[in-house]
Design an enzyme around this catalytic site. Structure first.
Site, mmCIF file in Angstrom:
data_model
loop_
_atom_site.group_PDB
_atom_site.id
_atom_site.type_symbol
_atom_site.label_atom_id
_atom_site.label_comp_id
_atom_site.label_asym_id
_atom_site.label_seq_id
_atom_site.Cartn_x
_atom_site.Cartn_y
_atom_site.Cartn_z
ATOM 1 N N HIS A 150 -5.539 -7.534 7.769
ATOM 2 C CA HIS A 150 -5.102 -8.120 6.492
ATOM 3 C C HIS A 150 -6.288 -8.526 5.606
ATOM 4 O O HIS A 150 -6.151 -9.380 4.740
ATOM 5 C CB HIS A 150 -4.200 -9.343 6.714
ATOM 6 C CG HIS A 150 -2.926 -9.063 7.422
ATOM 7 N ND1 HIS A 150 -1.851 -9.930 7.396
ATOM 8 C CD2 HIS A 150 -2.524 -8.018 8.186
ATOM 9 C CE1 HIS A 150 -0.860 -9.426 8.113
ATOM 10 N NE2 HIS A 150 -1.251 -8.266 8.606
ATOM 11 N N ASP B 22 0.001 -2.095 18.182
ATOM 12 C CA ASP B 22 -0.176 -2.821 16.932
ATOM 13 C C ASP B 22 -1.247 -3.898 17.084
ATOM 14 O O ASP B 22 -1.058 -4.861 17.819
ATOM 15 C CB ASP B 22 1.157 -3.464 16.530
ATOM 16 C CG ASP B 22 1.125 -4.108 15.164
ATOM 17 O OD1 ASP B 22 0.121 -3.962 14.450
ATOM 18 O OD2 ASP B 22 2.125 -4.754 14.803
ATOM 19 N N GLU C 261 7.405 -3.954 8.596
ATOM 20 C CA GLU C 261 7.073 -4.885 9.688
ATOM 21 C C GLU C 261 6.319 -6.087 9.166
ATOM 22 O O GLU C 261 6.520 -7.218 9.635
ATOM 23 C CB GLU C 261 6.252 -4.145 10.749
ATOM 24 C CG GLU C 261 6.018 -4.941 12.040
ATOM 25 C CD GLU C 261 4.773 -5.812 12.037
ATOM 26 O OE1 GLU C 261 4.573 -6.569 13.010
ATOM 27 O OE2 GLU C 261 3.983 -5.759 11.057
ATOM 28 N N GLU C 262 5.439 -5.869 8.206
ATOM 29 C CA GLU C 262 4.582 -6.939 7.718
ATOM 30 C C GLU C 262 5.360 -8.033 6.988
ATOM 31 O O GLU C 262 4.843 -9.141 6.798
ATOM 32 C CB GLU C 262 3.502 -6.377 6.789
ATOM 33 C CG GLU C 262 2.486 -5.475 7.478
ATOM 34 C CD GLU C 262 1.549 -6.226 8.411
ATOM 35 O OE1 GLU C 262 1.690 -7.463 8.529
ATOM 36 O OE2 GLU C 262 0.685 -5.581 9.015
ATOM 37 N N HIS D 150 4.111 0.600 13.136
ATOM 38 C CA HIS D 150 4.662 0.445 11.776
ATOM 39 C C HIS D 150 3.757 1.090 10.739
ATOM 40 O O HIS D 150 2.531 1.122 10.880
ATOM 41 C CB HIS D 150 4.948 -1.023 11.442
ATOM 42 C CG HIS D 150 3.761 -1.927 11.337
ATOM 43 N ND1 HIS D 150 3.058 -2.115 10.173
ATOM 44 C CD2 HIS D 150 3.165 -2.741 12.257
ATOM 45 C CE1 HIS D 150 2.089 -2.999 10.364
ATOM 46 N NE2 HIS D 150 2.124 -3.386 11.622
ATOM 47 N N ASP E 73 -4.008 -1.965 10.740
ATOM 48 C CA ASP E 73 -2.751 -2.653 11.033
ATOM 49 C C ASP E 73 -1.682 -2.081 10.095
ATOM 50 O O ASP E 73 -1.491 -2.563 9.009
ATOM 51 C CB ASP E 73 -2.936 -4.152 10.806
ATOM 52 C CG ASP E 73 -1.698 -4.965 11.124
ATOM 53 O OD1 ASP E 73 -0.764 -4.424 11.731
ATOM 54 O OD2 ASP E 73 -1.667 -6.151 10.733
ATOM 55 N N ASP F 39 3.839 0.311 7.290
ATOM 56 C CA ASP F 39 3.496 -0.491 6.122
ATOM 57 C C ASP F 39 2.240 -1.316 6.354
ATOM 58 O O ASP F 39 1.832 -1.570 7.490
ATOM 59 C CB ASP F 39 4.652 -1.404 5.724
ATOM 60 C CG ASP F 39 4.965 -2.475 6.770
ATOM 61 O OD1 ASP F 39 5.045 -2.109 7.958
ATOM 62 O OD2 ASP F 39 5.124 -3.654 6.396
#
EC number: 3.4.11.4
Length: 403
Positions: free
Chosen positions: A376, A194, A171-172, A76, A138, A78
């Site tokens: 994150h 991921d 995705e997030e 992903h 990520d 994003d």
């Protein structure tokens, strides 16, 4: 080009998604990276390269060995809404010495006393942040590793069947599979790439739901409030305090589920709590949602109908049951790792991936880790060598499915 070199380009593009936006993608800036990837895949010689109106980027490696299944690789684009991904300023700490790593002038540090996994990488080269943003491993690391593997397969003319490549948006915020072109992708099975320490191989994940608690109060001047005020903030706190105190992310691990209060706001008249609810076990997952419903009913009986509104929306489910008939995905991934000198680490995901929803849509899709840590977070980092290893594992996996 090595995976980390691609990665350092991608992290400069802000692709933060926005859960408050109803659009797809939730932020137009995600398409900036999508366009960059379309150009890159075209230069590499991939076929059927395209970006959809909703921002998903696709390409494929045509087979040089016919009659083999089509393997899909997915990552992903994003980054999380939890922390800004704008103006990312990465730095490579070469030959990490095992000490404390200052993160720019921010005052933040990466300290092995707090993050002991750092000590696994003494002597390696770590890509870190400047302490003001996340890094974006990520999942831009997954994007970089997939394209590096594709380049290895093409440049070395390794045997391969058709390989479908897909890069998703949002995705997030749990929407990555919502507009994925499953038919056009055309894979028989796939892997997401991921998150996680290099070697991690995951085929079971949380069942997940989002919960919103809205509390309607009555505001009266505090000097005249006796038996009249209904303070929404205090009722919201009651709701939270009726959940099990130990069932939070900070007190659980492995297969243990949790209630996670991620956001709260309010005044006397209106308060709002936003949760995510997680459990690997289906029955326990249902029980957690039922517990929230019981608390809402109790508070409405206590303070009056309509005081507490609870909305629950399932996000994704544990892919394990759907993957049981496709354990070749796990065995072949283990074989690819072994061939590349990587030790497989099989464990449940304490979260989810696009692969969970895609598996339920009919595309069996476990997850391979990218090598990143502290996702994150402004403390996010990824070893250069882990990215190299993951790219090699992916290239080997493509070869295995051509045998």
């Amino acid at each position: 080009m090595r995976a980390y070199e691609r990665f350092l380009q991608y992290v400069k593009v802000d692709t933060q998604s926005d859960p408050a936006s109803p659009a797809t993608p939730s932020t137009e800036k995600q398409k900036d990276l999508g366009r960059m990837l379309v150009e890159e895949m075209t230069r590499m010689g991939l076929e059927r390269v395209r970006m959809s109106e909703t921002g998903y980027a696709y390409g494929e490696i045509p087979a040089n060995v016919e009659g083999k299944p089509t393997l899909g690789l997915i990552a992903h684009m994003d980054t999380t809404p939890d922390l800004t991904g704008a103006r990312v300023n990465p730095r490579i700490v070469k030959g990490y010495d095992g000490g404390v790593i200052p993160l720019g002038e921010s005052g933040e540090v990466l300290d092995p006393a707090k993050f002991p996994h750092l000590l696994q990488y003494v002597g390696q080269d770590l890509i870190v942040t400047d302490g003001t943003t996340l890094l974006g491993a990520d999942d831009k690391a997954g994007v970089a590793e997939i394209l590096t593997a594709a380049e290895l397969v093409l440049s070395e003319n390794r045997p391969h069947g058709r390989v479908a490549i897909g890069f998703t948006v949002d995705e997030e915020i749990g929407r990555g599979a919502d507009h994925f072109d499953l038919a056009g992708f055309g894979a028989d099975f796939a892997y997401t790439v991921d998150g996680g320490q290099v070697g991690e191989l995951e085929y079971e994940n949380f069942n997940a739901a989002a919960a919103t608690v809205t509390v309607h109060g009555v505001h009266i001047h505090p000097g005249d409030a006796k038996d009249r005020m209904k303070n929404a903030c205090l009722i919201a706190l009651e709701f939270q305090n009726m959940l099990p105190a130990a069932d939070t992310p900070a007190h659980t691990s492995g297969y243990e589920g949790f209630f996670h209060l991620g956001h709260m706001e309010g005044r006397e008249e209106l308060a709002r709590l936003e949760y995510i609810v997680r459990d690997h076990d289906w029955e326990k997952f249902q029980a957690k949602k039922a517990q929230m419903e019981r608390i809402a009913r109790y508070l409405n009986e206590t303070y009056g109908a309509g005081t507490v509104e609870l909305t629950l929306e399932d996000s994704y489910y544990n892919m394990k049951e759907k993957l049981r008939p496709h354990m070749h995905l796990i065995e072949n991934a283990k074989a690819a790792m072994a061939a590349c000198g990587v030790t497989p680490i099989i464990q449940p995901i304490r979260g989810g991936t696009d692969g969970a929803n895609l598996t339920y849509q009919g595309l069996p899709c476990p997850n391979l880790a990218t090598g990143g840590h502290n996702a994150h977070s402004r403390h996010e980092y990824i070893p250069v060598q882990s990215m190299d290893a993951t790219a090699q594992v992916l290239a080997k996996l493509i070869e295995i499915y051509a045998e």
